[in-house]
Design an enzyme around this catalytic site. Sequence first.
Site, mmCIF file in Angstrom:
data_model
loop_
_atom_site.group_PDB
_atom_site.id
_atom_site.type_symbol
_atom_site.label_atom_id
_atom_site.label_comp_id
_atom_site.label_asym_id
_atom_site.label_seq_id
_atom_site.Cartn_x
_atom_site.Cartn_y
_atom_site.Cartn_z
ATOM 1 N N ILE A 98 -4.180 3.847 -1.643
ATOM 2 C CA ILE A 98 -5.065 4.454 -2.733
ATOM 3 C C ILE A 98 -5.558 3.154 -3.457
ATOM 4 O O ILE A 98 -4.697 2.066 -3.774
ATOM 5 C CB ILE A 98 -4.360 5.014 -3.845
ATOM 6 C CG1 ILE A 98 -3.492 6.219 -3.262
ATOM 7 C CG2 ILE A 98 -5.104 5.574 -4.891
ATOM 8 C CD1 ILE A 98 -3.976 7.371 -2.784
ATOM 9 N N LYS A 133 4.734 5.888 -9.164
ATOM 10 C CA LYS A 133 3.623 6.986 -9.562
ATOM 11 C C LYS A 133 3.996 7.995 -9.122
ATOM 12 O O LYS A 133 3.271 9.123 -9.203
ATOM 13 C CB LYS A 133 2.141 6.391 -9.076
ATOM 14 C CG LYS A 133 1.919 4.999 -9.421
ATOM 15 C CD LYS A 133 0.447 4.615 -8.807
ATOM 16 C CE LYS A 133 0.117 2.993 -9.357
ATOM 17 N NZ LYS A 133 0.878 2.026 -9.076
ATOM 18 N N CYS A 192 -8.079 8.939 24.136
ATOM 19 C CA CYS A 192 -7.254 9.720 23.123
ATOM 20 C C CYS A 192 -8.043 10.916 22.797
ATOM 21 O O CYS A 192 -9.244 11.018 22.173
ATOM 22 C CB CYS A 192 -7.205 8.848 21.840
ATOM 23 S SG CYS A 192 -6.462 9.833 20.346
ATOM 24 N N CYS A 205 -6.974 13.646 20.812
ATOM 25 C CA CYS A 205 -6.892 14.136 19.703
ATOM 26 C C CYS A 205 -8.067 13.638 18.802
ATOM 27 O O CYS A 205 -8.586 14.386 17.916
ATOM 28 C CB CYS A 205 -5.747 13.922 19.047
ATOM 29 S SG CYS A 205 -4.251 14.539 19.783
ATOM 30 N N CYS A 252 -1.141 14.786 18.548
ATOM 31 C CA CYS A 252 -0.184 14.628 19.743
ATOM 32 C C CYS A 252 0.465 13.408 19.576
ATOM 33 O O CYS A 252 1.541 12.989 20.260
ATOM 34 C CB CYS A 252 -0.663 14.996 21.108
ATOM 35 S SG CYS A 252 -1.625 13.394 21.994
ATOM 36 N N HIS A 293 -6.467 1.977 -6.609
ATOM 37 C CA HIS A 293 -5.897 2.582 -7.769
ATOM 38 C C HIS A 293 -7.317 2.470 -8.938
ATOM 39 O O HIS A 293 -7.850 1.176 -9.028
ATOM 40 C CB HIS A 293 -4.703 1.896 -8.485
ATOM 41 C CG HIS A 293 -3.765 2.689 -7.692
ATOM 42 N ND1 HIS A 293 -3.376 3.971 -7.691
ATOM 43 C CD2 HIS A 293 -2.983 2.077 -6.770
ATOM 44 C CE1 HIS A 293 -2.247 4.145 -6.716
ATOM 45 N NE2 HIS A 293 -1.961 3.155 -6.214
HETATM 46 C C1 LIG Z 1 5.101 3.099 -0.174
HETATM 47 C C2 LIG Z 1 4.178 2.309 -0.730
HETATM 48 C C3 LIG Z 1 2.819 2.764 -1.084
HETATM 49 C C4 LIG Z 1 2.102 2.043 -1.766
HETATM 50 N N1 LIG Z 1 1.031 2.450 -2.069
HETATM 51 C C5 LIG Z 1 -0.375 1.672 -2.760
HETATM 52 C C6 LIG Z 1 -1.497 2.128 -2.872
HETATM 53 O O1 LIG Z 1 -1.600 3.366 -2.836
HETATM 54 N N2 LIG Z 1 -2.367 1.254 -3.517
HETATM 55 C C7 LIG Z 1 -2.209 0.004 -3.677
HETATM 56 O O2 LIG Z 1 -3.000 -0.737 -4.148
HETATM 57 N N3 LIG Z 1 -0.894 -0.367 -3.374
HETATM 58 C C8 LIG Z 1 0.115 0.157 -2.725
HETATM 59 N N4 LIG Z 1 1.251 -0.148 -2.241
HETATM 60 C C9 LIG Z 1 1.601 -1.760 -2.579
HETATM 61 C C10 LIG Z 1 0.733 -2.349 -1.279
HETATM 62 O O3 LIG Z 1 1.038 -1.827 -0.066
HETATM 63 C C11 LIG Z 1 1.478 -3.918 -1.109
HETATM 64 O O4 LIG Z 1 1.283 -4.620 -2.723
HETATM 65 C C12 LIG Z 1 0.540 -4.849 -0.137
HETATM 66 O O5 LIG Z 1 0.422 -4.078 1.159
HETATM 67 C C13 LIG Z 1 1.430 -6.058 -0.091
HETATM 68 O O6 LIG Z 1 0.617 -6.948 0.721
HETATM 69 P P1 LIG Z 1 1.287 -8.532 1.315
HETATM 70 O O7 LIG Z 1 0.263 -9.113 2.029
HETATM 71 O O8 LIG Z 1 1.652 -8.927 0.017
HETATM 72 O O9 LIG Z 1 2.320 -7.938 1.920
HETATM 73 P P2 LIG Z 1 2.667 -7.288 3.445
HETATM 74 O O10 LIG Z 1 1.906 -6.366 3.897
HETATM 75 O O11 LIG Z 1 4.303 -7.067 3.514
HETATM 76 O O12 LIG Z 1 2.601 -8.919 4.300
HETATM 77 C C14 LIG Z 1 3.514 -9.831 4.503
HETATM 78 C C15 LIG Z 1 3.087 -10.559 5.704
HETATM 79 O O13 LIG Z 1 4.227 -11.683 5.881
HETATM 80 C C16 LIG Z 1 4.608 -11.728 7.149
HETATM 81 N N5 LIG Z 1 5.840 -12.465 7.324
HETATM 82 C C17 LIG Z 1 7.197 -12.225 6.482
HETATM 83 N N6 LIG Z 1 7.842 -13.272 6.791
HETATM 84 C C18 LIG Z 1 7.282 -14.435 7.494
HETATM 85 C C19 LIG Z 1 7.669 -15.377 8.031
HETATM 86 N N7 LIG Z 1 8.834 -16.070 7.704
HETATM 87 N N8 LIG Z 1 6.901 -16.152 8.523
HETATM 88 C C20 LIG Z 1 5.456 -15.843 8.654
HETATM 89 N N9 LIG Z 1 5.089 -14.256 8.475
HETATM 90 C C21 LIG Z 1 6.045 -13.878 7.551
HETATM 91 C C22 LIG Z 1 4.954 -10.385 7.552
HETATM 92 O O14 LIG Z 1 4.807 -10.269 9.029
HETATM 93 C C23 LIG Z 1 3.702 -9.499 7.127
HETATM 94 O O15 LIG Z 1 2.669 -9.808 7.904
HETATM 95 C C24 LIG Z 1 2.158 0.419 -1.889
HETATM 96 C C25 LIG Z 1 3.587 0.081 -1.142
HETATM 97 C C26 LIG Z 1 4.408 0.751 -0.504
HETATM 98 C C27 LIG Z 1 5.489 0.214 0.254
#
Ligand SMILES: Cc1cc2nc3c(=O)[nH]c(=O)nc-3n(C[C@H](O)[C@H](O)[C@H](O)COP(=O)(O)OP(=O)(O)OC[C@H]3O[C@@H](n4cnc5c(N)ncnc54)[C@H](O)[C@@H]3O)c2cc1C
Length: 492
Positions: free
Chosen positions: A72, A270, A414, A416, A451, A74
């Site tokens: 989403i 939420k 694919c 589907c 599937c 938001h």
């Molecule tokens: C259930 C759920 C629902 C959500 N819904 C929403 C929504 O609807 N809308 C919204 O705005 N936000 C939502 N969020 C929040 C959103 O998903 C996150 O804020 C966002 O994806 C975070 O991105 P990021 O890049 O910080 O982290 P991540 O996507 O976790 O990326 C971190 C990266 O770091 C890498 N990494 C980790 N450790 C190391 C290391 N030691 N060395 C090198 N690489 C490493 C990992 O491999 C990964 O690729 C939701 C989150 C969850 C869990």
Amino acid sequence: MKFDLFLVNCQKLILIDGGVQKLKKVFDCCVIGGGVVGAAIFNKVVRVGKSCLLLDKASDVATGASKANSGIVHAGYDPEPNTLKAKLNVRGNALFPSLCERLNVPLLRCGALVVGDDESKIQALQQRAKQNGVVAQVWDRQQILQKVPNIADNITTALYAPSSAVVSPYYLTISLVDEAILNGGVVSLEEDLLSVTKQENMFEIKTKKSVFYAKQIVNSAGAGFNEVSKIIGTEKHKLVFRRGEYFVFDKTSDLDVPLTIFPLPTEIGKGVLVTPTIDGNHLVGPTSEESDTKTVVTQQGLASIKNKAAMSVKNINFKQAIREFSGIRCICGDDFVIEKSKKVSGVVNLAGICSPGLTSAPAIAEMVVNLLGFKPEEKKSLKLLPKYTLFKDMRKSEQREAIKRDERYGQIVCKCEKITKGDVVAALNRPLQIHSVDGVKRRTNAGMGRCQGGFCFTKVVRAICDERGLEYEKVLKENRGSEVAKGDLRKI
Ligand SMILES: Cc1cc2nc3c(=O)[nH]c(=O)nc-3n(C[C@H](O)[C@H](O)[C@H](O)COP(=O)(O)OP(=O)(O)OC[C@H]3O[C@@H](n4cnc5c(N)ncnc54)[C@H](O)[C@@H]3O)c2cc1C
């Protein structure tokens, strides 16, 4: 093997003359972590004309929280006013339409309804929306019924936020990274960080397979934040993980919900939503249970989704769900932590980027570029990412042309999702080279239909083998260690 060549190219920047004479390629910035936030920062740094390296330990980008969330964008009525979450959510939401248009990433501005039976709570939320600068209207039951005929009987009122949207979080991440590579950004995957040492005005970043140099570092490793901080010697933050479980519905389900339906928000989130996805099906979830970082689904979690969703939308037929999954929220207190490290200058920390992190990603990138001391003006001559149109979305004449150009567009892989071998090959030839079945899935939707890969899994594996010149047993399901088979299954 193209995948190897891609990584070798990264190394060539550092080792010249067969490694005898060392010529350092010093990047202006190294982003650690290729989730949607790291990808947005990587993309922005490249666009403002600085050299940037993106490192991730995984075999693709978007394999952490960014692949398993609600998707989403938001509106921003919910976060506490004046917090980073509120400011970056609202700015991020405003940036999404132009960003998605530029990257050819589908965005559906379907709007959202927060539903309840207590008008004073809905009005309080409208007040908060106003404070955050978000347009939102209070609806009565009649107005709600016109949009959602199956709204639960107890729902009498709702807040309607028209600027809420849905997007594919992983497709966005991949496209941000691909565009940055086209414009000179460098990505190295499957990198295990060993040490980071500061040498005068640059960092030496040693991984198990390479050595890189960068003037500044951004720790955007999500759940891996503290692990990376420990290696760099920067601040650690107390992180709490909360698992969110979901049901994914079949495209043909009877769910008649054209916009995102939330219950009233609580302290821990939420709540369980019912939402259309950008792919034309629906998600119902997530739960919010304190957990470790394992993405499992539980009997208890899924049962609670059924109960909670029924409080917003009635008669959901959970037999039409085709899949369950979970994602892990990484939380650090009440707000995002986005700061320059006080312990090691030249490092920017991003901790606790939970929801609305996806929405905020483009705004976080702007903020981080500023913290890095780079000017915000983008370069004039930037390359555009080509439009990767799937065969099923082409016009009839384009389909004929595609098959004439490459007969693999005539071979369905694919059933589907109606994805052809030509689509898979095109996905494998995007700028970021991957060799995993899930990587192909995130780029084409092959395996996401009813599937769930039963028909296409081996066909995708074979396409990867053919295109990459890889042995069967080198193809991954997702990350290192998830090789799809031992031996060549084509020979049995
Ligand atoms: C259930 C759920 C629902 C959500 N819904 C929403 C929504 O609807 N809308 C919204 O705005 N936000 C939502 N969020 C929040 C959103 O998903 C996150 O804020 C966002 O994806 C975070 O991105 P990021 O890049 O910080 O982290 P991540 O996507 O976790 O990326 C971190 C990266 O770091 C890498 N990494 C980790 N450790 C190391 C290391 N030691 N060395 C090198 N690489 C490493 C990992 O491999 C990964 O690729 C939701 C989150 C969850 C869990």
